[in-house]
Design a protein around this motif. Structure first.
Motif, mmCIF file in Angstrom:
data_model
loop_
_atom_site.group_PDB
_atom_site.id
_atom_site.type_symbol
_atom_site.label_atom_id
_atom_site.label_comp_id
_atom_site.label_asym_id
_atom_site.label_seq_id
_atom_site.Cartn_x
_atom_site.Cartn_y
_atom_site.Cartn_z
ATOM 1 N N ILE A 9 52.863 49.223 69.635
ATOM 2 C CA ILE A 9 51.893 49.642 71.224
ATOM 3 C C ILE A 9 51.669 50.977 70.679
ATOM 4 O O ILE A 9 50.282 50.467 70.696
ATOM 5 C CB ILE A 9 52.702 50.118 72.350
ATOM 6 N N GLN A 14 46.706 48.046 72.236
ATOM 7 C CA GLN A 14 47.147 47.978 73.999
ATOM 8 C C GLN A 14 46.984 49.522 74.389
ATOM 9 O O GLN A 14 48.217 49.978 74.650
ATOM 10 C CB GLN A 14 48.434 47.162 73.915
ATOM 11 N N GLU A 15 47.203 50.408 73.506
ATOM 12 C CA GLU A 15 47.007 51.610 73.667
ATOM 13 C C GLU A 15 45.781 52.446 73.482
ATOM 14 O O GLU A 15 45.277 52.140 72.992
ATOM 15 C CB GLU A 15 47.406 52.726 72.603
ATOM 16 N N ARG A 24 50.022 53.910 76.666
ATOM 17 C CA ARG A 24 50.417 52.334 75.986
ATOM 18 C C ARG A 24 50.235 51.556 76.955
ATOM 19 O O ARG A 24 51.356 51.544 77.563
ATOM 20 C CB ARG A 24 51.627 53.463 75.235
ATOM 21 N N ARG A 25 50.511 50.637 76.757
ATOM 22 C CA ARG A 25 50.259 49.422 78.033
ATOM 23 C C ARG A 25 51.410 48.188 77.826
ATOM 24 O O ARG A 25 51.020 47.794 76.503
ATOM 25 C CB ARG A 25 48.970 48.656 78.227
ATOM 26 N N LEU A 28 51.519 43.517 80.325
ATOM 27 C CA LEU A 28 50.420 43.264 81.033
ATOM 28 C C LEU A 28 50.142 42.189 82.071
ATOM 29 O O LEU A 28 51.209 40.805 81.252
ATOM 30 C CB LEU A 28 48.612 43.299 80.000
ATOM 31 N N SER A 36 51.656 45.430 86.138
ATOM 32 C CA SER A 36 52.086 45.924 84.887
ATOM 33 C C SER A 36 52.430 47.021 84.046
ATOM 34 O O SER A 36 52.471 47.722 85.641
ATOM 35 C CB SER A 36 50.373 46.339 83.921
ATOM 36 N N HIS A 38 52.692 51.220 82.219
ATOM 37 C CA HIS A 38 52.474 51.958 80.615
ATOM 38 C C HIS A 38 53.253 52.617 81.110
ATOM 39 O O HIS A 38 54.472 53.397 81.891
ATOM 40 C CB HIS A 38 51.150 52.170 81.942
ATOM 41 N N GLY A 114 45.179 44.886 80.148
ATOM 42 C CA GLY A 114 45.081 46.608 79.303
ATOM 43 C C GLY A 114 43.161 46.899 78.260
ATOM 44 O O GLY A 114 43.748 47.870 78.096
ATOM 45 N N ASN A 115 42.495 46.380 79.387
ATOM 46 C CA ASN A 115 41.143 46.686 78.633
ATOM 47 C C ASN A 115 40.973 47.931 80.076
ATOM 48 O O ASN A 115 39.251 48.123 79.204
ATOM 49 C CB ASN A 115 40.558 45.806 78.765
#
Length: 130
Positions: A9, A14-15, A24-25, A28, A36, A38, A114-115
């Motif tokens: 990740i 995803q970071e 750091r996901r 998701l 989710s 993280h 994730g965004n």
């Protein structure tokens, strides 16, 4: 079954990094788990305004120490390693890390795509990724 390695990740899309944090996901919305997960670093000596109007969050601190100030009542909750706090009422709060980075495992419901990053109110907007 899905296996996720933190090393895969780090440095990927995803970071996600903010001014005071790195998230750091790991799991998701697209993973269809209903939440989710993280691995988040809060930088030492920082204060971050957060208000998850659209999400509930549980946070397990695994390294460092700091405090959460809930803004509805101005209560300060000291947090250190091996403690969990749950923002079970969409609590608007300030998160402060003391003199070393805090490392947290965070679980969000509903899951994020994730965004997301914090907007000017400290909120993650609901994102429809479909």
């Amino acid at each position: 079954m899905k296996v996720v390695k933190l090393e895969d990740i780090i440095g990927s899309d995803q970071e996600v990094k903010g001014e005071n944090w790195t998230s750091r996901r790991l799991i998701l919305k697209k993973d269809n788990m209903g939440y989710s997960v993280h691995d988040t670093i809060i930088k030492a000596g920082t204060e971050t305004h957060i208000w998850y109007k659209n999400h509930l969050e549980a946070v397990y601190c695994i390294e460092g120490a700091g405090e959460v100030e809930t803004l509805s009542d101005n209560k300060i909750h000291k947090i250190s390693a091996n403690e969990l706090y749950a923002l079970d009422e969409n609590d608007e709060h300030l998160l402060r890390a003391y003199d070393k980075d805090m490392r947290m495992v965070c679980v969000f419901n509903p899951p994020i795509t994730g965004n997301e990053t914090h907007n000017e109110e400290g909120v993650y907007e609901l994102v429809d990724d479909e």
